[in-house]
Motif scaffolding. Sequence first.
Motif, short mmCIF file in Angstrom:
data_model
loop_
_atom_site.label_atom_id
_atom_site.label_comp_id
_atom_site.label_asym_id
_atom_site.label_seq_id
_atom_site.Cartn_x
_atom_site.Cartn_y
_atom_site.Cartn_z
N TRP A 246 1.59 16.01 12.10
CA TRP A 246 2.05 16.13 13.80
C TRP A 246 2.14 16.95 14.02
O TRP A 246 2.91 18.25 13.39
CB TRP A 246 2.88 14.99 13.62
CG TRP A 246 2.25 13.57 12.94
CD1 TRP A 246 1.56 13.46 11.79
CD2 TRP A 246 2.45 12.37 13.99
NE1 TRP A 246 0.91 11.25 11.74
CE2 TRP A 246 1.55 11.14 13.47
CE3 TRP A 246 2.80 12.58 15.26
CZ2 TRP A 246 2.15 10.07 13.93
CZ3 TRP A 246 3.20 11.10 15.42
CH2 TRP A 246 2.43 9.69 14.86
N ASP B 119 12.33 7.73 14.55
CA ASP B 119 10.50 6.85 15.36
C ASP B 119 8.91 7.46 15.08
O ASP B 119 7.87 6.87 14.81
CB ASP B 119 10.67 6.00 16.50
CG ASP B 119 11.64 5.56 16.90
OD1 ASP B 119 12.33 4.63 15.92
OD2 ASP B 119 12.56 4.71 18.01
N LEU B 120 8.87 8.96 15.10
CA LEU B 120 8.28 9.42 15.02
C LEU B 120 7.44 9.63 13.53
O LEU B 120 6.20 9.82 13.05
CB LEU B 120 7.71 10.32 16.15
CG LEU B 120 7.38 10.34 17.38
CD1 LEU B 120 7.75 12.28 18.01
CD2 LEU B 120 6.09 9.90 17.58
N ARG C 202 -1.02 14.80 17.03
CA ARG C 202 -1.34 14.22 16.23
C ARG C 202 -3.03 14.23 16.46
O ARG C 202 -3.49 14.25 16.75
CB ARG C 202 -1.19 12.52 15.47
CG ARG C 202 -1.95 12.67 14.39
CD ARG C 202 -1.44 11.02 14.32
NE ARG C 202 -1.89 10.08 15.25
CZ ARG C 202 -1.51 8.43 16.04
NH1 ARG C 202 -0.85 8.10 14.79
NH2 ARG C 202 -2.27 7.85 16.73
N VAL D 151 4.50 5.62 7.54
CA VAL D 151 3.93 4.15 8.01
C VAL D 151 2.20 4.83 7.38
O VAL D 151 1.99 3.93 6.49
CB VAL D 151 4.08 3.60 9.10
CG1 VAL D 151 3.34 2.75 8.38
CG2 VAL D 151 5.22 3.47 8.62
N ALA D 152 1.65 5.38 8.36
CA ALA D 152 0.22 6.23 8.24
C ALA D 152 -0.06 6.66 7.06
O ALA D 152 -1.09 6.78 6.61
CB ALA D 152 0.31 7.39 8.94
N ASP E 292 6.12 -2.30 6.27
CA ASP E 292 5.54 -1.17 7.06
C ASP E 292 5.15 -0.55 8.25
O ASP E 292 5.18 -0.33 8.45
CB ASP E 292 4.15 -1.80 6.51
CG ASP E 292 3.60 -3.43 7.79
OD1 ASP E 292 4.34 -3.88 8.32
OD2 ASP E 292 2.44 -3.70 7.69
N GLY E 293 6.37 -1.12 8.84
CA GLY E 293 6.99 -0.63 10.08
C GLY E 293 6.74 -1.75 10.94
O GLY E 293 6.74 -1.55 12.27
N SER E 294 6.01 -2.66 10.83
CA SER E 294 4.94 -3.60 11.66
C SER E 294 5.87 -4.47 12.06
O SER E 294 7.05 -4.48 11.54
CB SER E 294 3.57 -3.91 11.40
OG SER E 294 4.13 -4.95 10.14
N ARG F 17 6.70 6.83 11.82
CA ARG F 17 5.03 6.28 12.26
C ARG F 17 3.68 7.02 11.33
O ARG F 17 3.54 6.68 10.64
CB ARG F 17 4.92 6.34 13.87
CG ARG F 17 5.27 5.78 14.59
CD ARG F 17 4.96 5.94 15.85
NE ARG F 17 3.42 6.48 16.39
CZ ARG F 17 2.99 6.47 17.24
NH1 ARG F 17 3.14 6.35 18.31
NH2 ARG F 17 1.72 6.69 17.57
N ALA F 18 4.58 8.54 11.38
CA ALA F 18 3.94 9.65 10.32
C ALA F 18 3.80 8.88 8.23
O ALA F 18 3.44 8.92 8.01
CB ALA F 18 4.34 10.54 9.97
N VAL G 83 -0.02 12.66 21.68
CA VAL G 83 1.52 11.16 21.65
C VAL G 83 1.94 10.72 22.23
O VAL G 83 2.07 9.64 22.49
CB VAL G 83 1.88 11.22 19.71
CG1 VAL G 83 2.51 10.53 19.36
CG2 VAL G 83 0.64 12.05 18.88
#
Length: 691
Positions: free
Chosen positions: A579, A592-593, A570, A599-600, A677-679, A596-597, A554
């Motif tokens: 991760w 931020d990471l 990841r 949200v996924a 959703d972070g988008s 991302r985790a 990543v």
Amino acid sequence: MARTTTVAALSGTGQLVYGCDYNPEQWDRSVWDEDVRLMKEAGVNLVAVNIFGWAEIEPEQGTFRFDDLDAVMDLLAANGIGVNLGTGTSSTPAWLTTAHPEILPRTADGTARWPGGRQAFCPSSPIYRERALALVEQVSTRYGHHPALRLWHVSNELGCHNSLCYCDVSADSFRGWLRTRYGTLDALNAAWGTAFWSQRYSAWEQILPPRLTLSATNPTQTLDFNRFSSDELLAHYRAEEAVLRRTSDAPVTTNFMVAAHIRNQDYWTWAPHMDVIANDHYVDHRLEAPLAELAFTADATRGLAQGRPWLLMEHSTGAVNWQPRNIAKGPGEMLRTSLTHLARGADGLCFFQWRASLQGSEKFHSAMVPHAGTDSQTWRDVVDLGSSLGRLGELAGTTVHADVALVFSWEAWWAHDQESHPSGDVRYIEQVHAAYRALWEAGLTVDVVAPGADLSGYKLAVVPHLYLIRDEDADRISAFVRAGGSAFVTFFSGIVDENERVRPGGYPGAFRDLLGIRSEEFFPLHPAHPLTLDNGSPASLWSESLHLTTAEAVLRYATGHHAGAPAVTRNRAGAGEAWYASTVLDGGVLKDLLLRAAVAAGVRLPEAQSGLECVTRRGNGHDYVFLINHSTEDRKHRVRGMELLTAEAVADVVVVPAGAVRVVRTDTTESALPHTDGSPQGRKDAGHDRH
């Protein structure tokens, strides 16, 4: 095992507890009536009494004097104020240490620690245990059914000063503990790796505590001594508890010290023995982010309570007396810090102490009634907080729910922070706090759990710096991921087993297959010479020679002699993903990471705002949204319902003034918080609550 009770029951009304430590022995009797009058004015319903009362009750061995304590108990009962009654054993009286100086604790260099402070006893001392239990028998027999009694308070902050004693009595007790743990010397020698440096033992009597040596000590011996010392203090708690159980039906507990600077008790092993989980916490201005640490300890205490409401047995109205700079709380800060504990699961808020002492080492420690008296902002804040708790009474029994778990271990802390490790600049609790702070700043509510905890109800498990972990506990995290969960693991995790034995084959040991990576070597970094990652951010204190097996990179190192190598990875594992961060990341990058985790993983993300802490409790058919504004500007938050502190309806948006707190009761059990959703597109749900 502990019996079931609720914190709210301790209030006497089923509402929230509001209380304090009360030390009437420091004051003339003429003050007591005024104390009780003011307690009622403030809304106090529970006070801790007789915490340091041994010398008052038993001024000489076998002579007991209860007149003053009788009067205090009766006065409080007559005014409807309950008592959290101390057993009085937390500090030895002078007559005991004078007659038996052998009970004094000894440090690793063999020197004694003398009376004159508190906790001047060896936890293994049979003489101390005998005299302490004799006192408990007297106190519990006399007050076990007193109408004021609502809770038994065993000792006080067990192990705060004397958790590790290296005397000969402790050595003998340690050997007994080791016999029980290992059974045979062969098993102990194998576990401790005594083939190293000719340390093999051929008789139990040869084994000592890890006293001060000319070189590094055996790390497994030191780790086992930490385990023994925690168990020894727990054994003393249980001995006092057993006496109380024989003579009284009141619930029993002691006050934990879940805090950044206290590490010597493994509270995961203590918690099952408490009727109520109670914790002491003080804002620690020695830390970079004291408010994040406050939130962490509150979440960790809730974890010890297995998600049930817990009791904040001590915190401060203002400054403490034991930090290098004892900083008083500013306007509104007492309300904010108090309600942070409430938001994160406490059903009771108590202070040390009621009236500021005029003498002794704590005379400059803040109190509900300060030296300035009732014509003070502190007193007005105390009364206001009591009124606020009255307006929030319906929250009693409600709970906090989280989709994210953070794995935390006192054993790993003990093992990690020993000598002879790759870097003395990296400390376990600092890395735990860094991961938690990133989640806190992202607005994510977190459950703090033990290694081996059931993770099936969570979507994301964060595993920071878990140097020591048992195989079965690591397998549980792997199974969670393969079943569809997500894990975020940070460096120096999974390295050794419970005996401090390195797992061969490449780092990160127990998590190597789950993470789809293999690290050949650690490369600690000088604090003044960080590396750079390929996104331009710094990588500090730590790096690794990392290779991918099944994972993808990543982020990569952009500088240093392993430039181009993976730094953050990841890996798909079964139905989930894992991760790995191989360095100390910039706080913003780590946040931020983790987002991302999350949200996924399908975690619902709150709409975080800088300086606005947002936590939700649930129950009684409602969500209760706490909005704590630590910033100097007003904040707005979208929510509908009734604001309980101001009794104002909220149609769509609540304004939280700078430095203020708002608590909104929503109309449904569905979370009223906006999520994203972070988008860039905004507010799409990223998943559903596990509840």
